[in-house]
Design a protein around this motif. Sequence first.
Motif, short mmCIF file in Angstrom:
data_model
loop_
_atom_site.label_atom_id
_atom_site.label_comp_id
_atom_site.label_asym_id
_atom_site.label_seq_id
_atom_site.Cartn_x
_atom_site.Cartn_y
_atom_site.Cartn_z
N ARG A 29 0.47 -1.12 -0.10
CA ARG A 29 -0.14 0.18 0.09
C ARG A 29 0.47 0.69 -0.41
O ARG A 29 0.85 1.65 -1.04
CB ARG A 29 -0.63 -0.07 1.71
N SER A 57 -8.93 -12.23 0.25
CA SER A 57 -9.37 -10.83 -0.23
C SER A 57 -8.87 -9.80 0.30
O SER A 57 -9.71 -8.68 0.04
CB SER A 57 -10.84 -10.91 0.89
N ILE A 60 -8.20 -7.65 -2.74
CA ILE A 60 -9.67 -6.47 -3.08
C ILE A 60 -9.68 -5.62 -2.20
O ILE A 60 -9.78 -4.46 -2.89
CB ILE A 60 -11.02 -7.66 -2.38
N GLY A 61 -9.38 -5.42 -1.17
CA GLY A 61 -9.52 -4.17 -0.54
C GLY A 61 -8.57 -3.16 -0.86
O GLY A 61 -8.30 -1.99 -1.03
N PHE A 62 -7.17 -3.55 -1.00
CA PHE A 62 -5.90 -3.12 -1.88
C PHE A 62 -6.01 -2.36 -2.94
O PHE A 62 -6.30 -0.97 -2.94
CB PHE A 62 -4.94 -3.80 -1.81
N ILE A 64 -9.41 -1.71 -4.39
CA ILE A 64 -10.04 -0.67 -4.10
C ILE A 64 -9.48 0.57 -3.26
O ILE A 64 -9.80 2.06 -3.64
CB ILE A 64 -11.52 -1.44 -3.57
N GLY A 65 -8.75 0.25 -2.40
CA GLY A 65 -8.07 1.52 -1.78
C GLY A 65 -7.00 2.65 -3.03
O GLY A 65 -7.09 3.48 -2.81
N MET A 92 -15.31 -12.59 -8.55
CA MET A 92 -16.32 -12.14 -7.35
C MET A 92 -16.79 -11.47 -7.08
O MET A 92 -18.04 -10.82 -6.30
CB MET A 92 -15.64 -13.73 -6.17
N PHE B 111 -19.65 -8.39 1.66
CA PHE B 111 -19.00 -7.35 1.51
C PHE B 111 -19.46 -5.93 3.20
O PHE B 111 -19.36 -4.91 3.51
CB PHE B 111 -19.82 -5.74 0.65
N ASP B 118 -10.32 0.06 7.44
CA ASP B 118 -9.22 -0.38 6.81
C ASP B 118 -8.65 -0.67 5.99
O ASP B 118 -8.23 -1.90 5.69
CB ASP B 118 -8.89 -1.81 8.02
N GLU B 119 -9.17 -0.68 4.79
CA GLU B 119 -9.50 -1.33 3.49
C GLU B 119 -10.03 -3.05 3.03
O GLU B 119 -9.31 -3.61 2.28
CB GLU B 119 -8.32 -1.09 2.94
N ARG B 120 -10.67 -2.88 4.64
CA ARG B 120 -11.39 -4.35 4.40
C ARG B 120 -12.32 -4.60 3.34
O ARG B 120 -13.03 -3.13 3.15
CB ARG B 120 -12.02 -4.92 5.62
N SER B 121 -12.31 -5.61 2.92
CA SER B 121 -13.37 -5.90 1.26
C SER B 121 -14.62 -6.80 2.31
O SER B 121 -15.77 -6.40 1.51
CB SER B 121 -12.70 -6.61 0.83
N MET B 123 -15.23 -9.65 2.18
CA MET B 123 -15.50 -10.51 1.59
C MET B 123 -15.25 -11.57 2.01
O MET B 123 -14.83 -13.29 1.34
CB MET B 123 -14.96 -10.80 0.12
#
Lengths: 102, 167
Positions: A29, A57, A60-62, A64-65, A92, B111, B118-121, B123
């Motif tokens: 990040r 997962s 995914i967060g990474f 989107i961030g 997914m 979701f 925290d940028e957690r998805s 998922m």
Amino acid sequence: MQVNAKRENNILYIRLCGELDEHSAAQARHSADTLAESSALVERAVFDLGEVSFMDSTGIGFLIGRYKKFRRLGVPVYITNTPPTTDKILMMSGIYSLIPKI
Amino acid sequence: MENYMKMEIAARSENESFARSAVAAFALTLNPSLTELSDIKTAVSEAVTNCVVHAYRDNEENAKILIECKTETLPVQAHRGDRCEKYGVIHITVADLGCGIEDIDKATTPFFTTLQDDERSGMGFTIMQTFMDEFSVESEKGKGTRVRMTKKIKATENGEVKERVNA
């Protein structure tokens, strides 16, 4: 996880190599955001996932961030070279509607 | 034939890679395909990450994760055409002794995350459910959480080739 960048024809390619999980995400990040901040005047940013050997997962967060970060800078983001296992997770999550695959 | 392994690790993020690799290595005895192995690794990574991120956030003392795996080769054979298929199965349990999950239905909703900033998805549970054949989670507030997952490993007979994993 290694984060490398190259700039070609005003396109910033960000290449991720290795395993992207909760442990490696913080460093990745930081590296990607440093690249984003120094990416003045690029037309688009492309995340190259070809060398990602594992992703859960957290990825995914990474992504989107980073998408949000680049969007604030007015830079559209794309994903390329997704390995099948990574693709399964990204598909997914529906992330391709935000960050198209090219 | 049955086989098993048990391990206990500190609930630290640097153990995530070790945990999923160890379970994957154990699953190799069932001769899984690359896709099956990758599904197992991803699901275990999600379960272990949950323990690291959520279970002990109020109390990091004695933060540990217990992982148990059992493999069995099912005697049941399913016939498909003139081929005869056997299945191996791996049962994986990932447990912690942490804070527990207040609302499991909510937690397993795609979701949903308690750590939005925290940028957690959100998922993790959805991936475990999708990538494994059976999935269940039980949790008690203040006592801990236990995730059980099962993956069927298709074995082929009569010399049929499937994508092999280089161990």
